[in-house]
Design a protein around this motif. Structure first.
Motif, PDB file in Angstrom:
ATOM      1  N   UNK A   1       1.332   8.408   0.557  1.00  0.00           N
ATOM      2  CA  UNK A   1       1.884   9.681   0.101  1.00  0.00           C
ATOM      3  C   UNK A   1       1.359   9.934  -1.304  1.00  0.00           C
ATOM      4  N   UNK A   2       0.635  11.032  -1.507  1.00  0.00           N
ATOM      5  CA  UNK A   2       0.009  11.282  -2.808  1.00  0.00           C
ATOM      6  C   UNK A   2       1.024  11.444  -3.924  1.00  0.00           C
ATOM      7  N   UNK A   3       2.294  11.727  -3.586  1.00  0.00           N
ATOM      8  CA  UNK A   3       3.315  11.813  -4.629  1.00  0.00           C
ATOM      9  C   UNK A   3       3.633  10.442  -5.209  1.00  0.00           C
ATOM     10  N   UNK A   4       3.115   9.404  -4.553  1.00  0.00           N
ATOM     11  CA  UNK A   4       3.337   8.048  -5.048  1.00  0.00           C
ATOM     12  C   UNK A   4       2.088   7.497  -5.719  1.00  0.00           C
ATOM     13  N   UNK A   5       1.261   8.403  -6.222  1.00  0.00           N
ATOM     14  CA  UNK A   5       0.184   8.039  -7.131  1.00  0.00           C
ATOM     15  C   UNK A   5       0.748   8.208  -8.533  1.00  0.00           C
ATOM     16  N   UNK A   6       1.151   7.129  -9.173  1.00  0.00           N
ATOM     17  CA  UNK A   6       1.866   7.157 -10.439  1.00  0.00           C
ATOM     18  C   UNK A   6       0.888   6.954 -11.598  1.00  0.00           C
ATOM     19  N   UNK A   7       0.845   7.917 -12.516  1.00  0.00           N
ATOM     20  CA  UNK A   7      -0.162   7.875 -13.567  1.00  0.00           C
ATOM     21  C   UNK A   7       0.454   8.127 -14.934  1.00  0.00           C
TER      22      UNK A   7
ATOM     23  N   UNK B   1       0.816  -1.222   0.000  1.00  0.00           N
ATOM     24  CA  UNK B   1       0.000   0.000   0.000  1.00  0.00           C
ATOM     25  C   UNK B   1       0.849   1.272   0.000  1.00  0.00           C
ATOM     26  N   UNK B   2       2.082   1.199  -0.510  1.00  0.00           N
ATOM     27  CA  UNK B   2       2.965   2.363  -0.514  1.00  0.00           C
ATOM     28  C   UNK B   2       2.818   3.202  -1.778  1.00  0.00           C
ATOM     29  N   UNK B   3       2.155   2.685  -2.793  1.00  0.00           N
ATOM     30  CA  UNK B   3       1.970   3.444  -4.034  1.00  0.00           C
ATOM     31  C   UNK B   3       0.773   2.890  -4.787  1.00  0.00           C
ATOM     32  N   UNK B   4       0.314   3.663  -5.754  1.00  0.00           N
ATOM     33  CA  UNK B   4      -0.770   3.245  -6.642  1.00  0.00           C
ATOM     34  C   UNK B   4      -0.367   3.562  -8.071  1.00  0.00           C
ATOM     35  N   UNK B   5      -0.534   2.612  -8.971  1.00  0.00           N
ATOM     36  CA  UNK B   5      -0.318   2.818 -10.399  1.00  0.00           C
ATOM     37  C   UNK B   5      -1.652   3.071 -11.090  1.00  0.00           C
ATOM     38  N   UNK B   6      -1.675   4.017 -12.011  1.00  0.00           N
ATOM     39  CA  UNK B   6      -2.841   4.269 -12.858  1.00  0.00           C
ATOM     40  C   UNK B   6      -2.390   4.276 -14.312  1.00  0.00           C
ATOM     41  N   UNK B   7      -3.023   3.492 -15.154  1.00  0.00           N
ATOM     42  CA  UNK B   7      -2.731   3.510 -16.586  1.00  0.00           C
ATOM     43  C   UNK B   7      -4.044   3.717 -17.335  1.00  0.00           C
ATOM     44  N   UNK B   8      -4.140   4.824 -18.071  1.00  0.00           N
ATOM     45  CA  UNK B   8      -5.336   5.131 -18.844  1.00  0.00           C
ATOM     46  C   UNK B   8      -5.275   4.457 -20.213  1.00  0.00           C
ATOM     47  N   UNK B   9      -6.404   3.941 -20.656  1.00  0.00           N
ATOM     48  CA  UNK B   9      -6.532   3.373 -21.993  1.00  0.00           C
ATOM     49  C   UNK B   9      -7.422   4.308 -22.810  1.00  0.00           C
TER      50      UNK B   9
END
Length: 488
Positions: free
Chosen positions: A335-341, A138-146
């Motif tokens: 940490x919101x800086x670890x929301x990777x998009x 739970x230290x980061x989140x990946x987001x990939x848009x299609x």
């Protein structure tokens, strides 16, 4: 375009088992409606942190259960245990969720935001599709848009009214619309879409969330609106937006129109560019939620929880108050800086280059990161632990991180060690903007580079583009916040 499905390899999945081909859970239970999704499910989860009131708990669970139905079993699931698998947030496993933003004009709220006439009366389109991966620790989140305008090949899928055969060279957002039309329900549309994404990416997505215009707007209003830095004066006659450069506070309708906008100032009319703005808005919403003392403000907490869960269609692995509460507890220190998009890398479709795109060869490197449960940053694979968590000692990425690109030459420096051996090093990013500044050797012009993606940043807008294809891949939010709103 050929499928990006991987063969002859083992692919991890959130159930903890190994499969040689993409799988998804055979049953989902869906509960009510909305649009740009990750933020909604994060906020829905986060709202449970800090409250244990039994009355709230029972009422929220009642809300989740009010509207539910089961997605059709897909052919590949016939030989599996049909019991749905709940997400165990304490099991140390990554959580993969398909986020679908539905464009429908049903209901006064959706019609008010999206507009309505005879041509839109019965539409059910998925104009926003994001693959979200929550790290095992739970230290980061990946987001990939299609992008909705991607041309893809998709497998057959089951609906409430039978099987839709495999389709070749179809527009991505037609999968949801055709399945809704054929099956007659949201379950069929969501089921066929997650089935296609699993086949295209090699992932094993077990959960799906669907949102619409009204739901997103209601969620943002329940949050009290959102502060977002606008890099330039923006007008759009289609949505009625009129935003000045600088920090602006948007209500639910304005923020939803900002996410929808495709024809306003500074846009190119493409869905690819719009996906990057949606990612930017999601991060702003997450920052807004984390900046407020929601967890000790019970009335606001309860209001936001109800708004989220009344607005979401949630698959059964997440549509439970206990599950959401557990996920919330595990995400409270994110940490919101670890929301990777980022947007999946694309190139112009050779058969329709002005209106459609196809995934580029670099797309599979992005999905590989998710298959290996790694953050979408420029960190080396050696810096990742076995469970997909990042080692902070390996360095950090910019605020709009992405898959490692081979296009980062302009931000690299070559030095010699004591033995005279040349070594290539990544130039240090500016601490205020998060970007690397270099000089193009041919034009002698200053170039801003996002060190995580290797993408080129437009100094006037903060948009990040692929240096080889020119396609939009993200927005440099740290640069935008510092340059245009003086927020560091």
């Amino acid at each position: 375009m050929t499928s990006h499905r991987r063969t002859n390899r083992t692919i991890p999945n959130i159930a903890g088992s190994i499969a040689s081909h993409p799988r998804h859970s055979s049953q989902y239970r869906i509960s009510h409606v909305v649009r740009t999704v990750l933020v909604s499910i994060l906020l829905a989860a986060l709202t449970f942190v800090g409250t244990a009131a039994a009355a709230v708990w029972v009422d929220i669970n009642s809300t989740i259960e009010q509207r539910s139905f089961t997605l059709p079993v897909q052919a590949d699931d016939a030989d599996k245990d049909n019991e749905p698998q709940l997400v165990d947030v304490n099991a140390g496993k990554p959580v993969n969720v398909l986020l679908l933003g539905q464009d429908t004009r049903e209901g006064d709220g959706n019609a008010a935001v999206g507009g309505s006439d005879d041509s839109t009366a019965n539409i059910h389109n998925a104009d926003t599709t994001i693959v979200a991966q929550i790290a095992a620790d739970r230290s980061y989140i990946n987001l990939v848009s299609i992008p909705r305008d991607s041309m893809v090949d998709v497998p057959s899928c089951s609906t409430a009214n039978g099987t839709i055969p495999a389709q070749y060279y179809v527009q991505f957002n037609s999968i949801f619309a055709n399945a809704y039309s054929y099956g007659g329900d949201l379950a069929s549309a969501a089921g066929c879409t997650v089935n296609a994404v699993n086949a295209l990416t090699g992932l094993d997505i077990q959960e799906v969330v669907v949102v619409d215009f009204q739901g997103l707007s209601s969620m943002i209003d329940a949050l009290g609106g959102v502060n977002i830095c606008i890099p330039f004066d923006t007008q759009d006659t289609y949505t009625g937006l009129d935003l000045k450069r600088g920090m602006q506070h948007l209500d639910g309708t304005q923020a939803t129109q900002y996410a929808r906008m495709r024809h306003g100032t500074g846009t190119d009319g493409s869905d690819v560019m719009r996906t990057t703005r949606q990612q930017y808005l999601i991060k702003a919403l997450l920052n807004e939620a984390l900046s407020k003392n929601l967890f000790t403000n019970s009335p606001q907490l309860y209001q936001l929880a109800r708004a989220a869960l009344e607005s979401l269609n949630i698959s059964d692995g997440l549509a439970d108050a206990a599950t959401l509460a557990g996920l919330a507890m595990s995400l409270k220190n994110l940490d919101s800086s670890r929301l990777y998009a980022q947007t999946v890398p694309v190139v112009a479709d050779p058969y329709n280059p002005t209106a459609r795109v196809v995934w580029s060869d670099a797309a599979d490197a992005v999905w590989e990161k998710l298959r290996l449960n790694q953050p979408l940053t420029a960190q080396s694979d050696d810096a990742q632990s076995a469970d997909g968590t990042a080692d902070d000692s390996s360095g950090t990425a910019s605020d709009t991180p992405s898959d490692t690109s081979a296009n980062a030459d302009s931000s690299q420096q070559t030095t010699q060690d004591d033995t005279g051996t040349e070594q290539t090093q990544q130039a240090a990013p500016d601490p205020n903007t998060g970007l690397v500044t270099s000089v193009d050797p041919y034009t002698l012009q200053e170039v801003l580079t996002d060190p995580a993606t290797g993408g080129v940043v437009d100094p006037e807008t903060g948009s990040i583009t692929d240096p080889l294809t020119g396609q939009y891949i993200g927005m440099a939010d740290q640069y935008i916040m510092y340059t245009f709103c003086r927020v560091s």
